[in-house]
Design an enzyme around this catalytic site. Sequence first.
Site, PDB file in Angstrom:
ATOM      1  N   ILE A  46     -52.565  26.644  51.019  1.00  0.00           N
ATOM      2  CA  ILE A  46     -51.961  25.971  52.168  1.00  0.00           C
ATOM      3  C   ILE A  46     -52.989  25.911  53.296  1.00  0.00           C
ATOM      4  O   ILE A  46     -53.758  26.860  53.499  1.00  0.00           O
ATOM      5  CB  ILE A  46     -50.697  26.747  52.635  1.00  0.00           C
ATOM      6  CG1 ILE A  46     -49.731  26.966  51.459  1.00  0.00           C
ATOM      7  CG2 ILE A  46     -50.002  26.015  53.790  1.00  0.00           C
ATOM      8  CD1 ILE A  46     -49.246  25.707  50.764  1.00  0.00           C
ATOM      9  N   ASP A  81     -45.451  46.873  64.121  1.00  0.00           N
ATOM     10  CA  ASP A  81     -46.616  46.857  63.230  1.00  0.00           C
ATOM     11  C   ASP A  81     -46.143  47.321  61.856  1.00  0.00           C
ATOM     12  O   ASP A  81     -45.860  48.504  61.653  1.00  0.00           O
ATOM     13  CB  ASP A  81     -47.717  47.777  63.771  1.00  0.00           C
ATOM     14  CG  ASP A  81     -48.976  47.714  62.909  1.00  0.00           C
ATOM     15  OD1 ASP A  81     -48.921  47.186  61.778  1.00  0.00           O
ATOM     16  OD2 ASP A  81     -50.024  48.193  63.374  1.00  0.00           O
ATOM     17  N   ALA A  90     -48.942  43.314  45.091  1.00  0.00           N
ATOM     18  CA  ALA A  90     -47.905  43.392  46.127  1.00  0.00           C
ATOM     19  C   ALA A  90     -46.973  42.178  46.051  1.00  0.00           C
ATOM     20  O   ALA A  90     -45.744  42.311  46.115  1.00  0.00           O
ATOM     21  CB  ALA A  90     -48.554  43.480  47.507  1.00  0.00           C
ATOM     22  N   LYS A  91     -47.565  40.997  45.898  1.00  0.00           N
ATOM     23  CA  LYS A  91     -46.732  39.788  45.826  1.00  0.00           C
ATOM     24  C   LYS A  91     -45.893  39.785  44.536  1.00  0.00           C
ATOM     25  O   LYS A  91     -44.757  39.298  44.535  1.00  0.00           O
ATOM     26  CB  LYS A  91     -47.606  38.533  45.906  1.00  0.00           C
ATOM     27  CG  LYS A  91     -48.281  38.337  47.273  1.00  0.00           C
ATOM     28  CD  LYS A  91     -47.268  38.145  48.389  1.00  0.00           C
ATOM     29  CE  LYS A  91     -47.895  37.626  49.670  1.00  0.00           C
ATOM     30  NZ  LYS A  91     -46.940  37.526  50.784  1.00  0.00           N
ATOM     31  N   TYR A 103     -53.412  42.410  46.461  1.00  0.00           N
ATOM     32  CA  TYR A 103     -52.536  41.355  46.994  1.00  0.00           C
ATOM     33  C   TYR A 103     -51.636  40.808  45.883  1.00  0.00           C
ATOM     34  O   TYR A 103     -50.424  40.665  46.065  1.00  0.00           O
ATOM     35  CB  TYR A 103     -53.416  40.261  47.581  1.00  0.00           C
ATOM     36  CG  TYR A 103     -52.709  39.055  48.145  1.00  0.00           C
ATOM     37  CD1 TYR A 103     -51.993  39.121  49.329  1.00  0.00           C
ATOM     38  CD2 TYR A 103     -52.806  37.809  47.505  1.00  0.00           C
ATOM     39  CE1 TYR A 103     -51.385  37.986  49.863  1.00  0.00           C
ATOM     40  CE2 TYR A 103     -52.207  36.675  48.032  1.00  0.00           C
ATOM     41  CZ  TYR A 103     -51.500  36.770  49.215  1.00  0.00           C
ATOM     42  OH  TYR A 103     -50.897  35.645  49.737  1.00  0.00           O
ATOM     43  N   GLY A 104     -52.240  40.520  44.725  1.00  0.00           N
ATOM     44  CA  GLY A 104     -51.446  40.007  43.600  1.00  0.00           C
ATOM     45  C   GLY A 104     -50.366  40.987  43.191  1.00  0.00           C
ATOM     46  O   GLY A 104     -49.230  40.591  42.900  1.00  0.00           O
TER      47      GLY A 104
HETATM   48  N1  LIG Z   1     -52.163  30.403  53.571  1.00  0.00           N
HETATM   49  C1  LIG Z   1     -52.003  30.265  52.259  1.00  0.00           C
HETATM   50  O1  LIG Z   1     -52.657  29.439  51.603  1.00  0.00           O
HETATM   51  C2  LIG Z   1     -50.988  31.118  51.531  1.00  0.00           C
HETATM   52  C3  LIG Z   1     -50.896  31.019  50.146  1.00  0.00           C
HETATM   53  C4  LIG Z   1     -49.974  31.793  49.466  1.00  0.00           C
HETATM   54  C5  LIG Z   1     -49.142  32.658  50.173  1.00  0.00           C
HETATM   55  N2  LIG Z   1     -49.246  32.746  51.526  1.00  0.00           N
HETATM   56  C6  LIG Z   1     -48.361  33.690  52.207  1.00  0.00           C
HETATM   57  O2  LIG Z   1     -47.748  33.057  53.328  1.00  0.00           O
HETATM   58  C7  LIG Z   1     -47.599  33.990  54.397  1.00  0.00           C
HETATM   59  C8  LIG Z   1     -48.280  33.471  55.635  1.00  0.00           C
HETATM   60  O3  LIG Z   1     -49.622  33.245  55.281  1.00  0.00           O
HETATM   61  P1  LIG Z   1     -50.765  32.786  56.302  1.00  0.00           P
HETATM   62  O4  LIG Z   1     -51.938  32.452  55.478  1.00  0.00           O
HETATM   63  O5  LIG Z   1     -50.224  31.747  57.205  1.00  0.00           O
HETATM   64  O6  LIG Z   1     -51.040  34.183  57.014  1.00  0.00           O
HETATM   65  P2  LIG Z   1     -51.651  34.599  58.403  1.00  0.00           P
HETATM   66  O7  LIG Z   1     -51.984  33.442  59.252  1.00  0.00           O
HETATM   67  O8  LIG Z   1     -52.714  35.613  58.142  1.00  0.00           O
HETATM   68  O9  LIG Z   1     -50.396  35.334  59.031  1.00  0.00           O
HETATM   69  C9  LIG Z   1     -49.992  36.547  58.543  1.00  0.00           C
HETATM   70  C10 LIG Z   1     -48.658  36.884  59.166  1.00  0.00           C
HETATM   71  O10 LIG Z   1     -48.333  38.227  58.749  1.00  0.00           O
HETATM   72  C11 LIG Z   1     -48.106  39.025  59.875  1.00  0.00           C
HETATM   73  N3  LIG Z   1     -48.660  40.349  59.741  1.00  0.00           N
HETATM   74  C12 LIG Z   1     -49.855  40.690  59.168  1.00  0.00           C
HETATM   75  N4  LIG Z   1     -50.058  42.016  59.325  1.00  0.00           N
HETATM   76  C13 LIG Z   1     -48.984  42.490  60.012  1.00  0.00           C
HETATM   77  C14 LIG Z   1     -48.631  43.780  60.486  1.00  0.00           C
HETATM   78  N5  LIG Z   1     -49.417  44.854  60.297  1.00  0.00           N
HETATM   79  N6  LIG Z   1     -47.466  43.916  61.155  1.00  0.00           N
HETATM   80  C15 LIG Z   1     -46.670  42.848  61.362  1.00  0.00           C
HETATM   81  N7  LIG Z   1     -46.943  41.607  60.927  1.00  0.00           N
HETATM   82  C16 LIG Z   1     -48.104  41.440  60.278  1.00  0.00           C
HETATM   83  C17 LIG Z   1     -48.829  38.348  61.020  1.00  0.00           C
HETATM   84  O11 LIG Z   1     -48.137  38.693  62.194  1.00  0.00           O
HETATM   85  P3  LIG Z   1     -48.888  39.258  63.503  1.00  0.00           P
HETATM   86  O12 LIG Z   1     -49.548  38.092  64.113  1.00  0.00           O
HETATM   87  O13 LIG Z   1     -47.810  39.825  64.294  1.00  0.00           O
HETATM   88  O14 LIG Z   1     -49.861  40.278  63.015  1.00  0.00           O
HETATM   89  C18 LIG Z   1     -48.725  36.875  60.683  1.00  0.00           C
HETATM   90  O15 LIG Z   1     -47.554  36.314  61.209  1.00  0.00           O
HETATM   91  C19 LIG Z   1     -48.173  35.322  53.870  1.00  0.00           C
HETATM   92  O16 LIG Z   1     -47.154  36.103  53.315  1.00  0.00           O
HETATM   93  C20 LIG Z   1     -49.133  34.867  52.781  1.00  0.00           C
HETATM   94  O17 LIG Z   1     -49.355  35.877  51.821  1.00  0.00           O
HETATM   95  C21 LIG Z   1     -50.156  31.989  52.230  1.00  0.00           C
END
Ligand SMILES: NC(=O)c1ccc[n+]([C@@H]2O[C@H](COP(=O)([O-])OP(=O)(O)OC[C@H]3O[C@@H](n4cnc5c(N)ncnc54)[C@H](OP(=O)(O)O)[C@@H]3O)[C@@H](O)[C@H]2O)c1
Length: 229
Positions: A169, A42, A139-140, A136-137
Amino acid sequence: MVATGLSSAIGQALVARLGQHWTIVALGRTFPGDGVHWLPVDLRKPPAAWLSAVRERLVADYGHVEAFIHLAGVVYSDRTESTTLDEWESTMAVNLASGFHLGAMLSPLLSPGASVVLVGSVDARHASQDGPAAAYGAAKAGLFGLVRHWAAEWGERGIRVNGVAPGAILTGNGPADDKVRERLQSRISLGRLGYPEEVAAVIAFLLSPDASYVTGSWLSVDGGLNIRY
Ligand SMILES: NC(=O)c1ccc[n+]([C@@H]2O[C@H](COP(=O)([O-])OP(=O)(O)OC[C@H]3O[C@@H](n4cnc5c(N)ncnc54)[C@H](OP(=O)(O)O)[C@@H]3O)[C@@H](O)[C@H]2O)c1
């Protein structure tokens, strides 16, 4: 390869793309599927609670690491005034601090020629019209700094460090509301949201020898969203 965030849609696309060629060690709370070696972690918890245990397992079972991908992320779409301390700390821990601590721990294990990819977001540089997310902004945006500093620090060892900045996405976290989606699409040069596979493809490129002279760079994978976000 050591990676966080592999249970996400982008992570699953990455596993589908690279699983046959790489030994993949996934760090996260959720089992990301067959063919991946999963170490439950975690990332919100303080690194003292998990970092040395992860290191011991990696050293004992693999010895060295050829790639590190930090894909884990969490976002709370809150105005700054209503962002709780817990939300701020979780956002920083999962998106930024855990990436830093993992990179520092992995550095001595990275082989010459290894590749590091940090996954940021268009939100690091642009405030969205569709929902505030300052924590979030921030951190990124921190990941932007890490990419450039690590590329400078580790380049002499032949280690490349790059970032990928996805836009909108189609994942579980994509816009649920049709109106938000339409507004977003109207601002995306290519006129559509992206697919997880399109982000995975760029990460795979950065891991590959085709990117052997690419380091310290950020690649936007957003269909042109950042041009007029
Ligand atoms: N979706 C978009 O449009 C978009 C746009 C820009 C950037 N992103 C970036 O792309 C990445 C994936 O995005 P997503 O939208 O597909 O996210 P998501 O479905 O919410 O997945 C988040 C991921 O982060 C992990 N995570 C979250 N909290 C955690 C914790 N406490 N400990 C360990 N792992 C943790 C989750 O793993 P667990 O299942 O193990 O918790 C999961 O694999 C992220 O970094 C996000 O900021 C996404």
